[in-house]
Design a protein around this motif. Structure first.
Motif, short mmCIF file in Angstrom:
data_model
loop_
_atom_site.label_atom_id
_atom_site.label_comp_id
_atom_site.label_asym_id
_atom_site.label_seq_id
_atom_site.Cartn_x
_atom_site.Cartn_y
_atom_site.Cartn_z
N MET A 1 0.83 -1.18 0.00
CA MET A 1 0.00 0.00 0.00
C MET A 1 0.88 1.24 0.00
SD MET A 1 -3.20 -0.81 2.42
CE MET A 1 -2.81 -2.34 3.21
N LEU A 2 0.36 2.29 -0.58
CA LEU A 2 1.10 3.54 -0.73
C LEU A 2 0.37 4.66 0.00
CD1 LEU A 2 1.62 2.97 -4.52
CD2 LEU A 2 3.34 2.64 -2.75
N LEU A 3 1.13 5.65 0.41
CA LEU A 3 0.58 6.77 1.17
C LEU A 3 0.42 7.98 0.26
CD1 LEU A 3 -0.05 7.44 4.16
CD2 LEU A 3 2.30 8.21 4.37
N GLY A 4 -0.67 8.74 0.44
CA GLY A 4 -0.89 9.93 -0.37
C GLY A 4 -1.81 10.92 0.32
N ARG A 5 -1.88 12.13 -0.24
CA ARG A 5 -2.78 13.16 0.28
C ARG A 5 -3.71 13.59 -0.84
NH1 ARG A 5 -3.01 15.38 4.87
NH2 ARG A 5 -0.82 15.12 5.39
N VAL A 6 -5.01 13.62 -0.55
CA VAL A 6 -6.00 14.06 -1.53
C VAL A 6 -5.86 15.58 -1.67
CG1 VAL A 6 -8.45 14.21 -2.09
CG2 VAL A 6 -7.56 12.18 -0.91
N ILE A 7 -5.68 16.03 -2.92
CA ILE A 7 -5.52 17.47 -3.15
C ILE A 7 -6.61 18.04 -4.04
CG2 ILE A 7 -3.03 17.45 -2.73
CD1 ILE A 7 -2.65 17.60 -5.78
N GLY A 8 -7.51 17.19 -4.50
CA GLY A 8 -8.59 17.69 -5.35
C GLY A 8 -9.52 16.59 -5.80
N THR A 9 -10.52 17.00 -6.56
CA THR A 9 -11.50 16.05 -7.10
C THR A 9 -11.51 16.15 -8.62
OG1 THR A 9 -13.27 17.66 -6.94
CG2 THR A 9 -12.98 16.19 -5.07
N LEU A 10 -11.97 15.09 -9.26
CA LEU A 10 -12.07 15.05 -10.71
C LEU A 10 -13.53 14.84 -11.08
CD1 LEU A 10 -10.12 14.21 -13.44
CD2 LEU A 10 -11.57 12.24 -13.08
N VAL A 11 -14.01 15.61 -12.03
CA VAL A 11 -15.36 15.44 -12.53
C VAL A 11 -15.25 14.96 -13.97
CG1 VAL A 11 -17.56 16.56 -13.04
CG2 VAL A 11 -16.25 17.25 -11.03
N ALA A 12 -15.73 13.75 -14.24
CA ALA A 12 -15.62 13.17 -15.57
C ALA A 12 -16.86 13.49 -16.40
CB ALA A 12 -15.46 11.66 -15.45
N CYS A 13 -16.64 13.73 -17.69
CA CYS A 13 -17.76 13.98 -18.61
C CYS A 13 -18.44 12.68 -18.99
CB CYS A 13 -17.25 14.67 -19.88
SG CYS A 13 -16.59 16.30 -19.58
N GLU A 14 -17.66 11.62 -19.10
CA GLU A 14 -18.21 10.30 -19.41
C GLU A 14 -17.70 9.32 -18.36
OE1 GLU A 14 -18.03 8.82 -23.38
OE2 GLU A 14 -17.92 10.85 -24.20
N ILE A 15 -18.58 8.42 -17.95
CA ILE A 15 -18.24 7.43 -16.92
C ILE A 15 -18.26 6.04 -17.52
CG2 ILE A 15 -18.86 6.52 -14.65
CD1 ILE A 15 -18.23 9.46 -14.50
N TYR A 16 -17.20 5.28 -17.30
CA TYR A 16 -17.13 3.90 -17.77
C TYR A 16 -18.16 3.07 -17.02
CZ TYR A 16 -15.05 -0.52 -19.21
OH TYR A 16 -14.84 -1.76 -19.75
N GLN A 17 -18.81 2.15 -17.72
CA GLN A 17 -19.80 1.29 -17.08
C GLN A 17 -19.14 0.51 -15.95
OE1 GLN A 17 -21.70 -1.42 -19.76
NE2 GLN A 17 -23.14 -2.13 -18.24
N GLY A 18 -19.71 0.57 -14.77
CA GLY A 18 -19.15 -0.07 -13.59
C GLY A 18 -18.49 0.92 -12.64
N LEU A 19 -18.24 2.14 -13.12
CA LEU A 19 -17.64 3.17 -12.27
C LEU A 19 -18.63 4.26 -11.89
CD1 LEU A 19 -14.11 3.58 -13.88
CD2 LEU A 19 -14.66 2.55 -11.68
N GLU A 20 -19.91 4.04 -12.18
CA GLU A 20 -20.93 5.02 -11.82
C GLU A 20 -20.95 5.19 -10.30
OE1 GLU A 20 -21.69 2.14 -13.45
OE2 GLU A 20 -22.45 2.69 -15.41
N GLY A 21 -20.93 6.41 -9.83
CA GLY A 21 -21.01 6.70 -8.40
C GLY A 21 -19.70 6.57 -7.65
N VAL A 22 -18.61 6.19 -8.32
CA VAL A 22 -17.31 6.06 -7.66
C VAL A 22 -16.59 7.41 -7.76
CG1 VAL A 22 -15.07 4.89 -7.66
CG2 VAL A 22 -17.14 3.61 -8.23
N PRO A 23 -16.31 8.06 -6.62
CA PRO A 23 -15.59 9.34 -6.66
C PRO A 23 -14.18 9.17 -7.22
CG PRO A 23 -16.56 8.96 -4.50
CD PRO A 23 -16.67 7.68 -5.26
N MET A 24 -13.75 10.13 -8.02
CA MET A 24 -12.38 10.15 -8.55
C MET A 24 -11.67 11.34 -7.90
SD MET A 24 -12.03 7.71 -10.67
CE MET A 24 -13.11 6.54 -11.47
N LEU A 25 -10.53 11.07 -7.27
CA LEU A 25 -9.81 12.10 -6.52
C LEU A 25 -8.39 12.27 -7.03
CD1 LEU A 25 -11.02 11.06 -2.97
CD2 LEU A 25 -11.95 12.84 -4.42
#
Length: 95
Positions: A1-25
Protein backbone atom coordinates in the motif's frame (compact mmCIF):
# COMPACT_ATOMS: atom_id res chain seq x y z
CA UNK A 1 0.00 0.00 0.00
CA UNK A 2 1.10 3.54 -0.73
CA UNK A 3 0.58 6.77 1.17
CA UNK A 4 -0.89 9.93 -0.37
CA UNK A 5 -2.78 13.16 0.28
CA UNK A 6 -6.00 14.06 -1.53
CA UNK A 7 -5.52 17.47 -3.15
CA UNK A 8 -8.59 17.69 -5.35
CA UNK A 9 -11.50 16.05 -7.10
CA UNK A 10 -12.07 15.05 -10.71
CA UNK A 11 -15.36 15.44 -12.53
CA UNK A 12 -15.62 13.17 -15.57
CA UNK A 13 -17.76 13.98 -18.61
CA UNK A 14 -18.21 10.30 -19.41
CA UNK A 15 -18.24 7.43 -16.92
CA UNK A 16 -17.13 3.90 -17.77
CA UNK A 17 -19.80 1.29 -17.08
CA UNK A 18 -19.15 -0.07 -13.59
CA UNK A 19 -17.64 3.17 -12.27
CA UNK A 20 -20.93 5.02 -11.82
CA UNK A 21 -21.01 6.70 -8.40
CA UNK A 22 -17.31 6.06 -7.66
CA UNK A 23 -15.59 9.34 -6.66
CA UNK A 24 -12.38 10.15 -8.55
CA UNK A 25 -9.81 12.10 -6.52
CA UNK A 26 -6.50 13.80 -7.32
CA UNK A 27 -3.83 12.39 -4.98
CA UNK A 28 -0.25 13.50 -4.30
CA UNK A 29 1.84 10.40 -3.47
CA UNK A 30 3.93 10.78 -0.29
CA UNK A 31 7.02 9.21 1.26
CA UNK A 32 6.85 7.47 4.64
CA UNK A 33 7.72 10.80 6.23
CA UNK A 34 4.77 12.48 4.43
CA UNK A 35 6.91 14.42 1.92
CA UNK A 36 5.59 14.79 -1.69
CA UNK A 37 6.93 12.11 -4.04
CA UNK A 38 6.47 12.21 -7.82
CA UNK A 39 3.57 13.40 -9.94
CA UNK A 40 -0.06 13.57 -8.84
CA UNK A 41 -2.34 10.67 -9.79
CA UNK A 42 -6.07 10.04 -10.14
CA UNK A 43 -7.51 7.48 -7.72
CA UNK A 44 -10.93 5.86 -7.64
CA UNK A 45 -12.16 6.18 -4.05
CA UNK A 46 -13.36 2.75 -2.88
CA UNK A 47 -14.26 4.21 0.52
CA UNK A 48 -16.47 6.95 -0.99
CA UNK A 49 -15.50 9.01 2.07
CA UNK A 50 -12.12 10.64 1.37
CA UNK A 51 -11.94 14.34 0.61
CA UNK A 52 -9.45 17.11 -0.11
CA UNK A 53 -6.71 17.41 2.53
CA UNK A 54 -7.09 13.86 3.87
CA UNK A 55 -4.21 11.43 4.24
CA UNK A 56 -5.06 8.15 2.49
CA UNK A 57 -3.50 4.86 1.50
CA UNK A 58 -3.98 3.51 -1.98
CA UNK A 59 -3.14 0.57 -4.23
CA UNK A 60 -2.01 0.50 -7.82
CA UNK A 61 -2.32 -2.00 -10.65
CA UNK A 62 -4.73 -4.93 -10.64
CA UNK A 63 -5.21 -4.67 -6.87
CA UNK A 64 -6.72 -1.20 -7.39
CA UNK A 65 -9.61 -2.56 -9.47
CA UNK A 66 -10.18 -5.38 -6.98
CA UNK A 67 -10.84 -2.82 -4.22
CA UNK A 68 -13.94 -1.54 -6.03
CA UNK A 69 -17.47 -2.96 -6.09
CA UNK A 70 -17.08 -3.83 -9.80
CA UNK A 71 -13.72 -5.60 -10.09
CA UNK A 72 -13.22 -5.61 -13.87
CA UNK A 73 -13.02 -1.86 -14.47
CA UNK A 74 -10.12 0.14 -15.96
CA UNK A 75 -8.53 1.89 -12.97
CA UNK A 76 -4.82 2.23 -12.21
CA UNK A 77 -5.11 3.44 -8.59
CA UNK A 78 -7.73 3.13 -5.85
CA UNK A 79 -7.97 4.60 -2.36
CA UNK A 80 -8.51 1.76 0.10
CA UNK A 81 -8.45 3.64 3.41
CA UNK A 82 -8.14 6.91 5.28
CA UNK A 83 -5.12 7.31 7.60
CA UNK A 84 -5.64 8.51 11.18
CA UNK A 85 -1.95 9.17 11.88
CA UNK A 86 1.55 8.02 10.92
CA UNK A 87 3.98 6.77 13.56
CA UNK A 88 7.54 6.50 12.25
CA UNK A 89 10.17 5.14 14.71
CA UNK A 90 8.17 6.26 17.74
CA UNK A 91 7.47 9.73 16.36
CA UNK A 92 3.91 10.62 15.32
CA UNK A 93 3.84 12.76 12.19
CA UNK A 94 1.29 15.53 11.67
CA UNK A 95 -1.74 14.41 9.70
Amino acid sequence: MLLGRVIGTLVACEIYQGLEGVPMLVVQPLTKSCEPKGETIICADSTSMAGPGELVYFEGGREAAMALRETFVPVDHAIVGIVDDVNLAGETLEN
